[in-house]
Design an enzyme around this catalytic site. Structure first.
Site, PDB file in Angstrom:
ATOM      1  N   THR A  19       0.814  -1.216   0.000  1.00 30.35           N
ATOM      2  CA  THR A  19       0.000   0.000   0.000  1.00 30.35           C
ATOM      3  C   THR A  19       0.844   1.261   0.000  1.00 30.35           C
ATOM      4  OG1 THR A  19      -1.795  -1.135   1.116  1.00 30.35           O
ATOM      5  CG2 THR A  19      -1.739   1.250   1.367  1.00 30.35           C
ATOM      6  N   ASP A  84       0.999  -6.602  -4.619  1.00 31.38           N
ATOM      7  CA  ASP A  84       0.168  -6.567  -3.424  1.00 31.38           C
ATOM      8  C   ASP A  84       0.672  -7.780  -2.648  1.00 31.38           C
ATOM      9  OD1 ASP A  84      -1.947  -7.369  -1.588  1.00 31.38           O
ATOM     10  OD2 ASP A  84      -3.106  -5.784  -2.544  1.00 31.38           O
ATOM     11  N   THR A 116       1.566  -4.948   3.901  1.00 27.47           N
ATOM     12  CA  THR A 116       1.383  -5.380   5.292  1.00 27.47           C
ATOM     13  C   THR A 116       0.653  -6.720   5.424  1.00 27.47           C
ATOM     14  OG1 THR A 116      -0.683  -4.149   5.458  1.00 27.47           O
ATOM     15  CG2 THR A 116       1.309  -3.008   6.170  1.00 27.47           C
ATOM     16  N   ASP A 117      -0.136  -7.080   4.386  1.00 31.23           N
ATOM     17  CA  ASP A 117      -0.996  -8.261   4.558  1.00 31.23           C
ATOM     18  C   ASP A 117      -0.211  -9.523   4.893  1.00 31.23           C
ATOM     19  OD1 ASP A 117      -3.237  -6.766   4.191  1.00 31.23           O
ATOM     20  OD2 ASP A 117      -3.567  -7.341   2.101  1.00 31.23           O
TER      21      ASP A 117
END
Ligand code: ASN
Length: 587
Positions: A19, A84, A116-117
């Site tokens: 992000t 991502d 971050t995921d």
């Protein structure tokens, strides 16, 4: 842990996506290129005037001065493609480790900019893939893109750059919302708030406020003395299974089928699970087939213990306790341990139950509780616990000698386990010898190969000043000499000078093998001895035609070129499966 010295500190920032650099396309966030260009425009990330005054290259950014005597320079390496992080896997994380490896000598520290995921998985995997880390590696990212008006990306990235630039914290860490965590202790706990991560079972390594406060007790010591090793052979057939009330045995059976080799099983509370016989039977059957099951609690905080029958039943069925490991760390550790070559199943389980990279707190480290002192039984238990701790310390003290013994006898399986157990400390025994000395002395080419791959110092000297190369020469182990030379071993200037006398002695005894060994080790066979005569003079005077012919054949000085074709010297990189040079692309 030390504050980094020197007026200039150079960092590599590996930008993998996430992000922090995302842009909105069609109303959804997608990875965005050109993070370095954004940073160049932000004064907090780049002091253009200073860069111009120094004539820095186009790709080098420089932070404004954080302290009067130190500047942090950094280069952003943008990966192709950008991700991502939901799309990232062990493959990409190993590639990031290889990028760090190929730039390791040129930079003082590394920042990995990541989504971050899956950042907790990434940090856990990197902590196992990177062995013998002596520089700081910090992962960071953001919940809101850096170019948005109100975002967390700027603070996170700036904090990561400043910490990696100013401190030597030889671990894989994660920096988020003013806190520096050990990477393999974190888990993502919030999808929106800036405090996205927590480290439930270990306090932060550092906190940044008006001052930086480092938790010095917690920061890992520099692990081992060897060079950085990247373990790229991670096992991919590992999985994560969360138990839930009433989970059918058939579902568990289906999950545990080949090609699965290892499973992290998330259990209830202190490591408890249903005790239904059919479910336990599935676990037992899988464990007997060689599948490794690590038991981790699905609670955010706390550890797997043997307090309950419902937990003991699971260990009775062959599961390995993961104590207070996060599931992310356990999955990464399983992949690492199952990917290590040459270990038995028991050896792998032994490693899984040990703390390898600060990822867990095994119960042996528990201090006896004060309440135990109150009763006879309590005092007995306290004594037992301290005996157990002493036994652990004894074990630690014995590892180097045992590893030397395993190397000497060529017991590769024992050696692999011992080197892994000793990876957070020196492997030198009481005489300063490393297992590489022992393997070289005994001519154990397999052990030498393994130890070089594990990054042991090829030119280490024991307390008597002996190197593995000198010991291999003494034993005339030419295969081992070839391996050591190809890995960069060389005789010291003093040894080269002293070799003349030894060469004369060997010539006088017609010891052709000894002469060949010295030549292969890089000695100049023309080097005169203490009385000014060379080995050729000695052999000639003694009328030993075989030695004369050998020395004439091998003349031409330093053994390598002259002896290479003759002795079959080979290229190290061809013979040893070291990780190849890292690509800068994540493909
Ligand atoms: N905050 C983020 O970075 C989330 C994003 N989906 C990622 O992991 O790449």
């Amino acid at each position: 842990m030390a504050r980094a010295a020197g007026p200039e500190r150079r960092l590599l920032a590996v930008y993998t996506g996430g992000t922090i650099g995302m842009r909105s396309e069609g109303g959804v966030l997608v990875p965005g290129k050109g993070l370095a260009a954004v940073l160049r425009m932000l004064p907090m990330f780049h002091d253009e005037e200073h860069a111009r005054a120094l004539g820095l290259p186009e790709d080098t950014l420089v932070l404004p001065p954080a302290s009067p005597d130190q500047r942090v320079f950094y280069t952003v390496l943008e990966c192709q493609p950008l991700f991502d992080s939901s799309d990232m896997t062990i493959t990409e994380w190993v590639q990031i480790a290889q990028i760090i490896e190929s730039h390791y000598a040129r930079y003082d520290g590394f920042v990995v900019i990541h989504g971050t995921d899956t950042m907790a998985f990434a940090a856990s995997v990197l902590s196992f893939v990177l062995e013998n880390l002596q520089k700081t590696v910090i992962l960071t990212g953001a919940q809101v893109p850096i170019h948005a008006l109100w975002n967390d990306g700027r603070e996170n990235l700036l904090g990561a750059l400043l910490l990696a630039g100013q401190y030597v914290i030889p671990e894989v860490c994660l920096f988020f919302q003013n806190q520096l965590f050990r990477g393999n202790r974190v888990t993502k706990v919030d999808a929106r708030r800036f405090a996205a991560f927590c480290s439930p079972n270990l306090p932060p390594l550092a906190a940044v406020g008006a001052d930086v406060s480092i938790n010095r007790e917690l920061v890992c010591r520099v692990r081992g003395q060897g060079r950085l090793v990247v373990h790229s052979s991670m096992e991919r057939n590992v999985g994560l299974l969360r138990l839930y009330p009433g989970i059918p045995a058939s579902l568990v059976r289906a999950f545990l089928q080949p090609p699965m080799k290892g499973v992290v099983m998330e259990t209830f509370g202190s490591g408890n699970g249903p005790t239904k016989p059919d479910l336990l039977q599935e676990l037992r059957a899988a464990a007997e087939r060689g599948l490794v099951i690590v038991n981790c609690t699905h609670c955010l905080q706390g550890a797997v213990t043997s307090d309950y029958g419902a937990g003991v039943a699971l260990s009775g069925a062959g599961t390995v306790p993961g104590f207070d490991m996060t599931s992310e760390a356990a999955l990464a550790k399983l992949s690492y341990v199952l990917g290590l070559p040459g270990l038995s199943l028991d050896g792998r389980k032994e490693l899984l139950a040990r703390d390898l990279r600060g990822e867990m707190t095994p119960p042996a480290a528990d201090e006896p509780r004060p309440s135990l002192q109150g009763s006879v039984l309590g005092r007995g238990i306290a004594q037992l616990l301290s005996l157990r701790q002493e036994a652990d310390e004894m074990w630690d003290a014995l590892v180097p000698s045992l590893a030397c013994a395993a190397a000497y006898t060529g017991d590769l399986e024992a050696l692999q386990v011992l080197v892994e157990l000793g990876s957070d400390r020196s492997l030198e025994d009481f005489s300063g010898q490393t297992p590489l000395h022992a393997a070289a002395r005994a001519g154990q080419a397999g052990a030498v190969t393994m130890l070089l791959q594990r990054g042991l110092d090829v030119n280490a000297r024991d307390k008597g000043g002996l190197s593995p190369l000198l010991l291999a020469v003494g034993g005339r182990h030419r295969g081992v000499i070839g391996l050591l030379r190809a890995a960069g071993a060389c005789l010291s200037a003093q040894e080269l000078e002293d070799s003349g006398t030894e060469l004369c002695r060997l010539a006088s005894r017609a010891d052709c093998e000894g002469l060949r060994a010295w030549g292969q080790a890089g000695a100049d066979l023309r080097q005169p001895g203490y009385d000014g005569h060379s080995a050729l003079h000695v052999a000639d005077a003694a009328g030993n035609l075989e030695v004369v012919a050998l020395l004439q054949n091998l003349r031409g000085g330093a053994g390598d070129q002259a002896l290479g074709p003759y002795l079959g010297l080979h290229s190290f990189s061809r013979d040893l499966p070291f990780p190849g040079s890292a690509a800068c692309c994540l493909t």
